[in-house]
Design a protein around this motif. Structure first.
Motif: not given
Length: 255
Positions: A148, A150, A153, A178, A182
Motif C-alpha cells: 500500500i 502508506d 496505516s 483511505e 492507499n
C-alpha cells in the motif's frame, strides 16, 4: 443493461444492473465497494433485509424495514475479479456474519486475502448479543500483491458519520478515501459496482482518481450524481490530511 449514464469530471456514473454492466467496462485498477448483503431485521420478523446496493425487489414489512434482494457472493466475487486488471486490489465491506461467505467466495474467484480491516463507527447498533459498533472491510488482491502507498496505516480506523443523504448505509468519505489513496495512484481507474449514494466516487473526485460507479436504484443514482457534482464544484482541500492513528478519530464530518 445501461438505463442511463452521466459523466461528471473523471467520474462515469451508470444506472443499471452491475452484474450485467461490469462485463463491458474497461478493466479497473481498484474496486472499493460497500456490497449488498443480508441482515436480520431488528423487529419481530425472522426474515432478512439487504441495506445497500441491489434493489431488484423491495417492499415494506410490518416492522417498517425495507426488504431488498441481493446478489450471491460467488457470482459477485467472480465478476469483481473479471472486472479488474491483472494486478489490482479490491476492498469489500461486510458485517461480521457475512465475512466468511464473502471470503470463501473471494478465494474461489481467485483473490488473495491481504487483511480484514475494521471501521469503528463509534455509534453502536442495538443487539441482544453485544451492541455492534464495528464494520469490516475485506482487503483482497488479484495477480501480484502490491504494498500500500502508506505502510504505516493501521488496521483499525475510527470515526463517526454525520449523514449527508438518506441512503440507509451511507459510508463516510474519509473511510473510502483511505482505501482509494492507499491502493491506487492519481489517474487510476476505481470501480464501485454498488455505489449507493456515491461515497467512493466523492473520494475519487477529491483524490484525482478516475471513477466508474454503478447503481440500480434510480433515487440513489440521482443522489450520487448530485454529490459527485458537488465534490467537483466544492473540492475538499483537507481530505488528504486524514490520519490513520488509532488513538484519535480518523474523521468526524459529514460523508
Amino acid at each position: 443493461m445501461i438505463q442511463r449514464e452521466e459523466v461528471i469530471g473523471d467520474c462515469r456514473l451508470i444506472l443499471g444492473d452491475a452484474m450485467s454492466v461490469m462485463r463491458d467496462l474497461p478493466k479497473a485498477d481498484l474496486i472499493v465497494s460497500d456490497v449488498p448483503y443480508s441482515l436480520t431485521t431488528g423487529g419481530v420478523s425472522k426474515s432478512s433485509k439487504t441495506m445497500s446496493g441491489i434493489f431488484a425487489a423491495h417492499n415494506y414489512r410490518n416492522d417498517g424495514q425495507l426488504i431488498m434482494a441481493t446478489v450471491p457472493f460467488p457470482e459477485m466475487m467472480a465478476a469483481f475479479n473479471d472486472a479488474l486488471g491483472p494486478d489490482a486490489d479490491c476492498y469489500v465491506m461486510s458485517n461480521d456474519k457475512n465475512l466468511r461467505p464473502i471470503m470463501n467466495a473471494a478465494a474461489a474467484a481467485g483473490f488473495g486475502l491481504h487483511n480484514v480491516l475494521v471501521w469503528d463507527k463509534v455509534t453502536p447498533t442495538a443487539n441482544r448479543w453485544y451492541m455492534k459498533n464495528l464494520e469490516f472491510t475485506i482487503y483482497l488482491w488479484k495477480g501480484r500483491a502490491r504494498t500500500i502507498n502508506d505502510p504505516s496505516s493501521k488496521q483499525l480506523l475510527r470515526g463517526g458519520i454525520d449523514k449527508a443523504t438518506g441512503h440507509p448505509t451511507e459510508k463516510p468519505v474519509p473511510l473510502m478515501a483511505e482505501y482509494v489513496r492507499n491502493s491506487s495512484a492519481r489517474g487510476d481507474l476505481v470501480l464501485d459496482p454498488f455505489m449507493g449514494s456515491g461515497t467512493t466516487g466523492v473520494a475519487c473526485a477529491n483524490l484525482g482518481r478516475k471513477f466508474i460507479g454503478i447503481e440500480i436504484h434510480e433515487p440513489f443514482f440521482d443522489m450520487a450524481c448530485e454529490r459527485i457534482r458537488a465534490a467537483y464544484e466544492r473540492p475538499d482541500m483537507f481530505i488528504e490530511r486524514a490520519s490513520t492513528q488509532v488513538q484519535q478519530p480518523l474523521f468526524g464530518g459529514a460523508a
